[in-house]
Design a protein around this motif. Structure first.
Motif, PDB file in Angstrom:
ATOM      1  N   VAL A  35       0.797  -1.229  -0.068  1.00 46.92           N
ATOM      2  CA  VAL A  35       0.128   0.126  -0.075  1.00 46.92           C
ATOM      3  C   VAL A  35       0.709   1.290   0.071  1.00 46.92           C
ATOM      4  CG1 VAL A  35      -1.622   1.113   1.417  1.00 46.92           C
ATOM      5  CG2 VAL A  35      -2.046  -1.283   1.134  1.00 46.92           C
ATOM      6  N   VAL A  36       1.989   1.439   0.835  1.00 43.66           N
ATOM      7  CA  VAL A  36       2.823   2.459   0.904  1.00 43.66           C
ATOM      8  C   VAL A  36       3.663   2.793  -0.379  1.00 43.66           C
ATOM      9  CG1 VAL A  36       2.806   2.458   3.550  1.00 43.66           C
ATOM     10  CG2 VAL A  36       4.674   1.509   2.260  1.00 43.66           C
ATOM     11  N   GLU A  37       3.909   1.633  -0.876  1.00 45.42           N
ATOM     12  CA  GLU A  37       4.708   1.847  -2.243  1.00 45.42           C
ATOM     13  C   GLU A  37       3.848   2.340  -3.271  1.00 45.42           C
ATOM     14  OE1 GLU A  37       7.913  -0.363  -5.031  1.00 45.42           O
ATOM     15  OE2 GLU A  37       6.987  -1.550  -3.424  1.00 45.42           O
ATOM     16  N   GLU A  38       2.628   1.494  -3.418  1.00 44.23           N
ATOM     17  CA  GLU A  38       1.502   2.122  -4.524  1.00 44.23           C
ATOM     18  C   GLU A  38       1.021   3.455  -4.282  1.00 44.23           C
ATOM     19  OE1 GLU A  38      -1.371  -0.753  -4.273  1.00 44.23           O
ATOM     20  OE2 GLU A  38      -0.242  -2.329  -5.389  1.00 44.23           O
ATOM     21  N   GLN A  39       0.744   3.750  -3.053  1.00 38.72           N
ATOM     22  CA  GLN A  39       0.250   5.211  -2.711  1.00 38.72           C
ATOM     23  C   GLN A  39       1.081   6.251  -2.306  1.00 38.72           C
ATOM     24  OE1 GLN A  39      -3.406   5.249  -0.351  1.00 38.72           O
ATOM     25  NE2 GLN A  39      -4.052   3.211  -1.142  1.00 38.72           N
ATOM     26  N   LEU A  40       2.153   5.854  -1.742  1.00 40.71           N
ATOM     27  CA  LEU A  40       3.050   7.060  -1.200  1.00 40.71           C
ATOM     28  C   LEU A  40       4.829   6.968  -2.041  1.00 40.71           C
ATOM     29  CD1 LEU A  40       2.142   6.725   2.538  1.00 40.71           C
ATOM     30  CD2 LEU A  40       1.270   8.346   0.671  1.00 40.71           C
ATOM     31  N   GLY A  41       4.743   5.962  -2.765  1.00 37.16           N
ATOM     32  CA  GLY A  41       6.130   5.785  -3.253  1.00 37.16           C
ATOM     33  C   GLY A  41       7.246   5.298  -2.429  1.00 37.16           C
ATOM     34  N   PHE A  42       6.732   4.698  -1.177  1.00 34.11           N
ATOM     35  CA  PHE A  42       7.832   4.461  -0.237  1.00 34.11           C
ATOM     36  C   PHE A  42       8.198   2.832  -0.393  1.00 34.11           C
ATOM     37  CE2 PHE A  42       5.834   7.398   3.141  1.00 34.11           C
ATOM     38  CZ  PHE A  42       6.299   8.361   2.669  1.00 34.11           C
ATOM     39  N   ASP A  43       9.258   2.656  -0.638  1.00 34.06           N
ATOM     40  CA  ASP A  43      10.029   1.374  -1.101  1.00 34.06           C
ATOM     41  C   ASP A  43      10.460   0.572  -0.002  1.00 34.06           C
ATOM     42  OD1 ASP A  43      12.433   2.485  -0.527  1.00 34.06           O
ATOM     43  OD2 ASP A  43      13.238   2.795  -2.488  1.00 34.06           O
ATOM     44  N   ALA A  44      11.023  -0.467  -0.164  1.00 34.29           N
ATOM     45  CA  ALA A  44      11.510  -1.690   1.015  1.00 34.29           C
ATOM     46  C   ALA A  44      12.383  -0.786   1.885  1.00 34.29           C
ATOM     47  CB  ALA A  44      11.997  -2.739   0.337  1.00 34.29           C
ATOM     48  N   LYS A  45      13.520   0.009   1.264  1.00 30.87           N
ATOM     49  CA  LYS A  45      14.352   0.801   2.066  1.00 30.87           C
ATOM     50  C   LYS A  45      13.720   1.813   3.074  1.00 30.87           C
ATOM     51  CE  LYS A  45      18.297   0.480  -1.350  1.00 30.87           C
ATOM     52  NZ  LYS A  45      18.984   1.187  -2.345  1.00 30.87           N
ATOM     53  N   TRP A  46      12.760   2.207   2.473  1.00 25.11           N
ATOM     54  CA  TRP A  46      11.931   3.504   3.603  1.00 25.11           C
ATOM     55  C   TRP A  46      11.433   2.522   4.607  1.00 25.11           C
ATOM     56  CZ3 TRP A  46       6.948   2.919   5.190  1.00 25.11           C
ATOM     57  CH2 TRP A  46       6.782   3.983   5.856  1.00 25.11           C
ATOM     58  N   PHE A  47      10.790   1.499   4.043  1.00 21.66           N
ATOM     59  CA  PHE A  47      10.140   0.577   5.383  1.00 21.66           C
ATOM     60  C   PHE A  47      11.369   0.293   6.482  1.00 21.66           C
ATOM     61  CE2 PHE A  47       5.985  -1.689   5.641  1.00 21.66           C
ATOM     62  CZ  PHE A  47       6.204  -2.055   6.995  1.00 21.66           C
ATOM     63  N   ALA A  48      12.365  -0.090   5.996  1.00 22.81           N
ATOM     64  CA  ALA A  48      13.575  -0.565   6.895  1.00 22.81           C
ATOM     65  C   ALA A  48      14.021   0.506   7.585  1.00 22.81           C
ATOM     66  CB  ALA A  48      14.567  -1.341   6.131  1.00 22.81           C
ATOM     67  N   ALA A  49      14.285   1.906   7.003  1.00 17.69           N
ATOM     68  CA  ALA A  49      14.838   2.721   7.806  1.00 17.69           C
ATOM     69  C   ALA A  49      13.803   3.012   8.799  1.00 17.69           C
ATOM     70  CB  ALA A  49      15.032   3.754   6.755  1.00 17.69           C
ATOM     71  N   THR A  50      12.687   3.331   8.592  1.00 16.36           N
ATOM     72  CA  THR A  50      11.527   3.717   9.306  1.00 16.36           C
ATOM     73  C   THR A  50      11.336   2.943  10.503  1.00 16.36           C
ATOM     74  OG1 THR A  50      10.383   4.987   7.514  1.00 16.36           O
ATOM     75  CG2 THR A  50       8.984   4.747   9.566  1.00 16.36           C
ATOM     76  N   GLN A  51      11.434   1.668  10.227  1.00 19.28           N
ATOM     77  CA  GLN A  51      11.269   0.831  11.363  1.00 19.28           C
ATOM     78  C   GLN A  51      12.521   1.185  12.461  1.00 19.28           C
ATOM     79  OE1 GLN A  51      11.042  -3.713  10.759  1.00 19.28           O
ATOM     80  NE2 GLN A  51      13.002  -3.967  11.620  1.00 19.28           N
ATOM     81  N   GLU A  52      13.770   1.048  11.878  1.00 17.09           N
ATOM     82  CA  GLU A  52      14.795   1.334  12.908  1.00 17.09           C
ATOM     83  C   GLU A  52      14.314   2.872  13.530  1.00 17.09           C
ATOM     84  OE1 GLU A  52      16.913  -0.665  13.821  1.00 17.09           O
ATOM     85  OE2 GLU A  52      15.686  -1.943  12.458  1.00 17.09           O
TER      86      GLU A  52
END
Length: 308
Positions: A35-52
């Motif tokens: 969902v965040v990649e399709e709607q916001l353009g956030f990729d897997a790297k963003w997900f990992a960085a945001t998690q940390e």
């Protein structure tokens, strides 16, 4: 399990994690990532960085609300569209879903509530992931614990309660000491110690809360609930509201009114003894709640009427 809140002994939590929650976490992460990649353009790297970033912010605070973490990690305030074009279209922030993924993975844990113990708002704390257990062994232990509490039960009961596939439910049952039994609903399973008829209990009444594990323990409920009352006691997705029990059967429902009064409704006359016992339980519950006011998260038709 089934993305539902379960209260477990600490030692059993790793078992439930390996048996059920781990698979839920995988699905939840994949769904939110898509969902965040399709709607916001956030990729897997963003997900990992945001998690940390979330874990670092939470460790620094010790405990924090979702709003506080969103202040620390502003990307959590990003909005997505749910059910576009529908009358119930919504544009929520991703905060809750993102924290929910980390919680499902065992990285976060719900901490103390805000306000009273009945508050639906709470603080998050950092948690170490559960130890790795073999999924097959964990499923077998969990289903054995389930049968010990709820058995005899059908395979469909097990599948519904755990959220597993039918194949996983059958495999887990096969790894236990359960034996096959005949139930009114069809073939079922029981632990060896459950084969003898239980002694007759003393008369008893209980007022159980919404989503109590007792009525939510089985997929088939006809043996303790008149099917004609389901529409009054359950919401549209199968969640039970507050229920009144007499001698092992659901006989009505209850609610708390704004002034704290506990009001009950029994579908049919159960006799003087039942009426007195139910009234005594309602009075005890009113004392227990005191000044605290509650409202079920999943409201049912009967609870709405009684509380009004």
């Amino acid at each position: 399990m089934r993305r539902t809140m379960f209260v477990l002994p600490t030692a059993l939590a790793p078992v439930a994690d390996a048996a059920a929650a781990r698979a839920v976490a995988v699905r939840e992460r994949a769904g939110l990532a898509r969902v965040v990649e399709e709607q916001l353009g956030f990729d897997a790297k963003w997900f990992a960085a945001t998690q940390e970033a979330v874990l670092t912010a939470l460790a620094a605070r010790g405990e924090a609300t979702a709003a506080q973490l969103a202040d620390d990690v502003p990307d959590l305030k990003s909005q997505i569209v749910q059910s576009p074009g529908k009358p119930y279209e919504a544009r929520p922030r991703i905060t809750s879903r993102f924290l929910g993924v980390l919680a499902a993975e065992g990285r976060l844990r719900r901490g103390r509530p805000l306000g009273t113990w009945a508050s639906s708002q709470f603080r998050w704390t950092v948690a170490e992931p559960h130890p790795e257990l073999a999924a097959d062994e964990a499923r077998a232990e969990l289903v054995a614990r389930y049968l010990d509490a709820f058995g005899p039960a059908t395979t469909e009961d097990v599948k519904w309660w755990t959220g597993w596939t039918l194949t996983d439910a059958r495999k887990a049952l096969a790894r236990t000491d359960a034996v096959d039994v005949d139930l009114d609903e069809g073939p079922g399973h029981a632990l060896p110690g459950q084969l003898a008829a239980p002694p007759d209990p003393e008369p008893w009444a209980a007022l159980l809360p919404g989503l109590d594990p007792t009525p939510m323990g089985w997929r088939h409920r006809d043996w303790y609930l008149d099917t004609g009352h389901k529409a009054e006691l359950f919401d549209g997705t199968g969640n039970i509201g507050p229920s009144v029990w007499w001698n092992g059967r659901i006989v009505g429902g209850w609610a708390q009114r704004p002034d704290g009064e506990i009001v009950t409704h029994v579908f049919a006359d159960q006799g003087r003894e039942a009426t007195a016992a139910i009234e005594a339980e309602a009075a005890r519950l009113a004392v227990f709640f005191g000044d605290v006011r509650i409202r079920p998260s999943f409201r049912t038709p009967l609870e709405r009427r009684l509380s009004a």
